[in-house]
Design a protein around this motif. Sequence first.
Motif, PDB file in Angstrom:
ATOM      1  N   SER A  14       6.911   5.516 -14.141  1.00  0.00           N
ATOM      2  CA  SER A  14       7.155   5.993 -12.518  1.00  0.00           C
ATOM      3  C   SER A  14       8.031   4.937 -11.878  1.00  0.00           C
ATOM      4  N   LEU A  16       7.203   3.108  -9.736  1.00  0.00           N
ATOM      5  CA  LEU A  16       6.330   1.889  -9.429  1.00  0.00           C
ATOM      6  C   LEU A  16       6.322   0.853 -10.864  1.00  0.00           C
ATOM      7  N   ASP A  19       9.880  -0.630 -11.036  1.00  0.00           N
ATOM      8  CA  ASP A  19       9.957  -1.551  -9.943  1.00  0.00           C
ATOM      9  C   ASP A  19       9.041  -3.069 -10.437  1.00  0.00           C
ATOM     10  N   ALA A  20       8.021  -3.029 -11.077  1.00  0.00           N
ATOM     11  CA  ALA A  20       7.343  -4.046 -11.682  1.00  0.00           C
ATOM     12  C   ALA A  20       8.082  -4.756 -12.619  1.00  0.00           C
ATOM     13  N   THR A  97       0.850  -8.167 -13.235  1.00  0.00           N
ATOM     14  CA  THR A  97       0.751  -6.569 -13.243  1.00  0.00           C
ATOM     15  C   THR A  97       0.612  -6.180 -14.549  1.00  0.00           C
ATOM     16  N   ILE A 128      -1.128  -0.827 -12.325  1.00  0.00           N
ATOM     17  CA  ILE A 128      -0.205   0.111 -12.048  1.00  0.00           C
ATOM     18  C   ILE A 128      -0.201   1.093 -13.032  1.00  0.00           C
ATOM     19  N   SER A 132       0.143   5.282  -9.261  1.00  0.00           N
ATOM     20  CA  SER A 132      -0.991   4.429  -8.613  1.00  0.00           C
ATOM     21  C   SER A 132      -1.035   2.815  -8.641  1.00  0.00           C
ATOM     22  N   ILE A 133      -1.474   2.337  -7.529  1.00  0.00           N
ATOM     23  CA  ILE A 133      -1.651   0.741  -7.618  1.00  0.00           C
ATOM     24  C   ILE A 133      -2.926   0.521  -7.172  1.00  0.00           C
ATOM     25  N   GLY A 147       3.540   2.573   2.211  1.00  0.00           N
ATOM     26  CA  GLY A 147       3.924   3.477   1.615  1.00  0.00           C
ATOM     27  C   GLY A 147       4.310   4.558   2.505  1.00  0.00           C
ATOM     28  N   ASP A 151      -0.055   9.332   1.830  1.00  0.00           N
ATOM     29  CA  ASP A 151      -0.177   8.709   0.589  1.00  0.00           C
ATOM     30  C   ASP A 151      -1.656   8.580   0.654  1.00  0.00           C
ATOM     31  N   THR A 210      -2.155   5.737  -3.998  1.00  0.00           N
ATOM     32  CA  THR A 210      -1.639   6.707  -4.763  1.00  0.00           C
ATOM     33  C   THR A 210      -0.423   7.321  -3.776  1.00  0.00           C
ATOM     34  N   ARG A 211       1.052   7.154  -4.701  1.00  0.00           N
ATOM     35  CA  ARG A 211       2.110   7.795  -3.937  1.00  0.00           C
ATOM     36  C   ARG A 211       2.049   9.202  -3.930  1.00  0.00           C
TER      37      ARG A 211
END
Length: 215
Positions: A14, A16, A19-20, A97, A128, A132-133, A147, A151, A210-211
Amino acid sequence: MHVVIFAGGALRPSVLVEDALRQADLILAADGGAESAIRLGRSPAAVLGDLDSLAPALVAQLEAAGCRLLRAPVEKNETDSELALQYAIEQGATAVTILGALGGTRCDHALANVLLLAAYDQVALRLIDGPSICWLLRGPGTALVRGQTGDLVSLLPLAGDAQGVSTQGLYYPLHGETLFFGRPRGLSNQLTQPEASVTLIRGQLLIIHTRCDLL
């Protein structure tokens, strides 16, 4: 220093996850997590664990790329993910992470990875997976959830009751209330604005954001 660890579970890619990885100063893998790393075009600096999940061809590929293989005994107290987390802290990590911690065929591994959040407070630790984070709020303290409106935000107490929970910016507000351990009252709340706050007086609260645009 931000360290990203690929755990051995199935990883749902994803933005997310991307990005991480872009923010990572160091990438590690826990045993079979090296396969997920290679699949995403990342070569981990080190792979830790008993290495029983790695095919010989992948081991050769990792060695050719200069990856350190830090083999641990099969009979050990720590999971491979925990060994990688300990190594990250030894390397000076301030934030970690873990990717691929929640998916796969072993729900016991997923639960064990969630419980790592409670055991290690030396670093800012988060999980992640897909949309979801997950992270842990310890009381007394406040966490911000950023967010989009709609969300999902779940608040689940760990290791006992979470006392004095107050929220702003969530559809179902809490005002200094107790969320009881084992009772999922805090499941599936929603952001009513781009940023919400969660305040906890005492206990430990698992926050799962959760996005909605990634579901």
